[in-house]
Design a protein around this motif. Structure first.
Motif, PDB file in Angstrom:
ATOM      1  N   ASN A 145      37.170  47.729  42.800  1.00 36.58           N
ATOM      2  CA  ASN A 145      35.840  47.844  42.192  1.00 36.58           C
ATOM      3  C   ASN A 145      35.166  49.105  42.740  1.00 36.58           C
ATOM      4  O   ASN A 145      34.707  49.113  43.884  1.00 36.58           O
ATOM      5  N   TYR A 147      32.406  50.306  42.271  1.00 36.99           N
ATOM      6  CA  TYR A 147      30.955  50.221  42.438  1.00 36.99           C
ATOM      7  C   TYR A 147      30.532  49.187  43.485  1.00 36.99           C
ATOM      8  O   TYR A 147      29.350  48.960  43.684  1.00 36.99           O
ATOM      9  N   GLY A 148      31.491  48.555  44.155  1.00 40.11           N
ATOM     10  CA  GLY A 148      31.145  47.560  45.178  1.00 40.11           C
ATOM     11  C   GLY A 148      30.581  48.245  46.418  1.00 40.11           C
ATOM     12  O   GLY A 148      30.896  49.403  46.702  1.00 40.11           O
ATOM     13  N   ASN A 181      33.779  41.995  35.429  1.00 37.99           N
ATOM     14  CA  ASN A 181      34.723  41.017  34.847  1.00 37.99           C
ATOM     15  C   ASN A 181      35.980  41.649  34.228  1.00 37.99           C
ATOM     16  O   ASN A 181      36.756  40.947  33.575  1.00 37.99           O
ATOM     17  N   ASP A 205      32.651  40.048  47.799  1.00 38.73           N
ATOM     18  CA  ASP A 205      32.838  38.637  47.457  1.00 38.73           C
ATOM     19  C   ASP A 205      32.789  38.404  45.941  1.00 38.73           C
ATOM     20  O   ASP A 205      33.479  37.530  45.427  1.00 38.73           O
ATOM     21  N   GLY A 206      31.971  39.190  45.255  1.00 42.47           N
ATOM     22  CA  GLY A 206      31.875  39.039  43.796  1.00 42.47           C
ATOM     23  C   GLY A 206      33.209  39.384  43.147  1.00 42.47           C
ATOM     24  O   GLY A 206      33.665  38.724  42.203  1.00 42.47           O
ATOM     25  N   THR A 249      28.795  42.504  51.819  1.00 47.69           N
ATOM     26  CA  THR A 249      28.804  41.509  52.897  1.00 47.69           C
ATOM     27  C   THR A 249      30.213  41.074  53.278  1.00 47.69           C
ATOM     28  O   THR A 249      30.498  40.848  54.446  1.00 47.69           O
TER      29      THR A 249
HETATM   30  N1  LIG Z   1      33.564  48.768  37.279  1.00 52.38           N
HETATM   31  C1  LIG Z   1      32.560  47.918  37.489  1.00 52.38           C
HETATM   32  N2  LIG Z   1      31.317  48.216  37.096  1.00 52.38           N
HETATM   33  C2  LIG Z   1      30.282  47.389  37.340  1.00 52.38           C
HETATM   34  N3  LIG Z   1      30.417  46.199  37.990  1.00 52.38           N
HETATM   35  C3  LIG Z   1      31.631  45.849  38.410  1.00 52.38           C
HETATM   36  C4  LIG Z   1      32.771  46.689  38.196  1.00 52.38           C
HETATM   37  N4  LIG Z   1      33.858  46.085  38.733  1.00 52.38           N
HETATM   38  C5  LIG Z   1      33.423  44.921  39.255  1.00 52.38           C
HETATM   39  N5  LIG Z   1      32.107  44.776  39.078  1.00 52.38           N
HETATM   40  C6  LIG Z   1      31.231  43.674  39.514  1.00 52.38           C
HETATM   41  O1  LIG Z   1      30.500  44.073  40.659  1.00 52.38           O
HETATM   42  C7  LIG Z   1      30.068  42.906  41.340  1.00 52.38           C
HETATM   43  C8  LIG Z   1      29.867  43.191  42.808  1.00 52.38           C
HETATM   44  O2  LIG Z   1      31.033  43.712  43.345  1.00 52.38           O
HETATM   45  P1  LIG Z   1      31.614  43.439  44.793  1.00 52.38           P
HETATM   46  O3  LIG Z   1      31.641  42.003  45.096  1.00 52.38           O
HETATM   47  O4  LIG Z   1      32.897  44.175  44.836  1.00 52.38           O
HETATM   48  O5  LIG Z   1      30.602  44.216  45.735  1.00 52.38           O
HETATM   49  P2  LIG Z   1      29.255  43.809  46.462  1.00 52.38           P
HETATM   50  O6  LIG Z   1      28.429  42.960  45.602  1.00 52.38           O
HETATM   51  O7  LIG Z   1      28.659  45.046  46.943  1.00 52.38           O
HETATM   52  O8  LIG Z   1      29.809  42.973  47.685  1.00 52.38           O
HETATM   53  P3  LIG Z   1      29.513  41.474  48.169  1.00 52.38           P
HETATM   54  O9  LIG Z   1      29.783  40.600  46.959  1.00 52.38           O
HETATM   55  O10 LIG Z   1      30.439  41.258  49.285  1.00 52.38           O
HETATM   56  O11 LIG Z   1      28.081  41.454  48.584  1.00 52.38           O
HETATM   57  C9  LIG Z   1      31.146  41.878  41.110  1.00 52.38           C
HETATM   58  O12 LIG Z   1      30.565  40.648  40.789  1.00 52.38           O
HETATM   59  C10 LIG Z   1      31.963  42.428  39.944  1.00 52.38           C
HETATM   60  O13 LIG Z   1      32.013  41.514  38.870  1.00 52.38           O
END
Ligand SMILES: Nc1ncnc2c1ncn2[C@@H]1O[C@H](COP(=O)(O)OP(=O)(O)OP(=O)(O)O)[C@@H](O)[C@H]1O
Length: 283
Positions: A145, A147-148, A181, A205-206, A249
């Motif tokens: 991902n 953008y995570g 997704n 986690d997402g 996280t």
């Molecule tokens: N290419 C993308 N563009 C936008 N959103 C995306 C993309 N790929 C995945 N996602 C969504 O981004 C959301 C957050 O991603 P991720 O869990 O990797 O990072 P985070 O939210 O920063 O970390 P954490 O969940 O640990 O707090 C996920 O629920 C996922 O569905």
């Protein structure tokens, strides 16, 4: 029957010009400094070291003459020097070293042999033992991902994880997600999951949640179970999921490995460590 503790190899080899008795069994690689060595110095620490074979990452042949690392394609090729003698006499073992706060790092030790043939025997014996560990993945499907967290997932994978997977002989099929997704939907329908030993999630986690949803769904469809029917008994998913922390996280990674460190997670994946967490379904 072959006893697990039985010695497969025992040789006198050198580590940095000091003689060691080096032993390989199915479970352990041990190197013990020879006390009779003229190079022996009593105040040197640690006379003996052992590494579980299960925690060896790779073994590679070295070119003694140049001291440089050769491209290691898994095959043994004799390197001849000017006199036509075999000059490749060293091999390097990379293994897991446990550090503070549950971190793992990749450590290395180089053994020098008296002859190229002995070196070849050691390299092929260690490779044979590694190949017999069935819990190790050979081929992984990786979702990143971009953008995570701090948007570093791609960089983390390319710089810290991919080189370790390559070193361990693991092939990867990498998909950088284009939208939320994407990974879930790909796993539900398109992914050729039978080709892989596991799925790796590079994100938070997402992202892990997306992957587990996609895999659970796909497993039910492949097993003829209706995932939308609350009365159905869900089929267990045989593919393992590895998490490379690159989110904000990363709670699930921390809860399973004890730290949020991409290299530690990569090494756990390489040696095939696994846990079986309970998953709850809500219809
Ligand atoms: N290419 C993308 N563009 C936008 N959103 C995306 C993309 N790929 C995945 N996602 C969504 O981004 C959301 C957050 O991603 P991720 O869990 O990797 O990072 P985070 O939210 O920063 O970390 P954490 O969940 O640990 O707090 C996920 O629920 C996922 O569905």
């Amino acid at each position: 029957m072959d006893r697990p503790g039985r010695l497969l190899l025992l040789s006198e080899l050198c580590v940095r010009n000091v003689a060691y008795d080096v032993a390989l069994s199915r479970f352990l690689l041990t190197w013990k400094r020879r006390v009779s060595s003229p190079m022996y110095r009593p105040f040197r620490p640690s006379l003996s070291r052992s590494v579980p074979v299960s925690e060896i990452i790779s073994v590679r042949e070295e070119d003694e003459e140049s001291g440089s690392r050769r491209k290691d394609d898994g095959s043994w090729k004799k390197i001849k020097d000017g006199d036509g003698t075999d000059c490749r006499k060293s091999f390097t073992v990379s293994y897991v070293e446990r550090c503070r706060q549950h971190r793992w790092r990749c450590a290395e030790v180089t053994f020098t042999c008296t002859e190229g043939a002995l070196c070849q025997t050691w390299v092929s014996s260690i490779r044979e033992q590694l190949a017999s560990i069935s819990s190790r993945p050979r081929s992984l499907l990786v979702y990143i991902n971009p953008y995570g967290g701090k948007r570093q997932a791609k960089h983390i994978f390319e710089q810290k994880v991919a080189p370790l997977f390559a070193q361990a002989g693991i092939s990867t099929h990498v998909i950088v997600t284009d939208y939320a997704n994407h990974a879930r939907d790909h796993l539900r329908t398109d992914a050729e999951i039978n080709k892989f030993d596991g799925v790796v999630c590079v994100g938070g986690d997402g992202m892990f949640s997306e992957i587990i949803h996609g895999l659970v769904w796909r497993t039910q469809i492949d097993c003829g179970v209706d995932p939308n029917c609350p009365d159905e008994t869900l089929s267990p998913c045989s593919l393992r999921i590895g998490i490379i922390p690159a989110g904000s996280t990363d709670c699930i990674c921390f809860a399973t490995v004890g730290t949020n460190d991409p290299i530690t997670s990569a090494l756990h994946i390489i040696v095939g460590q696994s846990q079986s967490p309970s998953t709850a379904a809500h219809h």
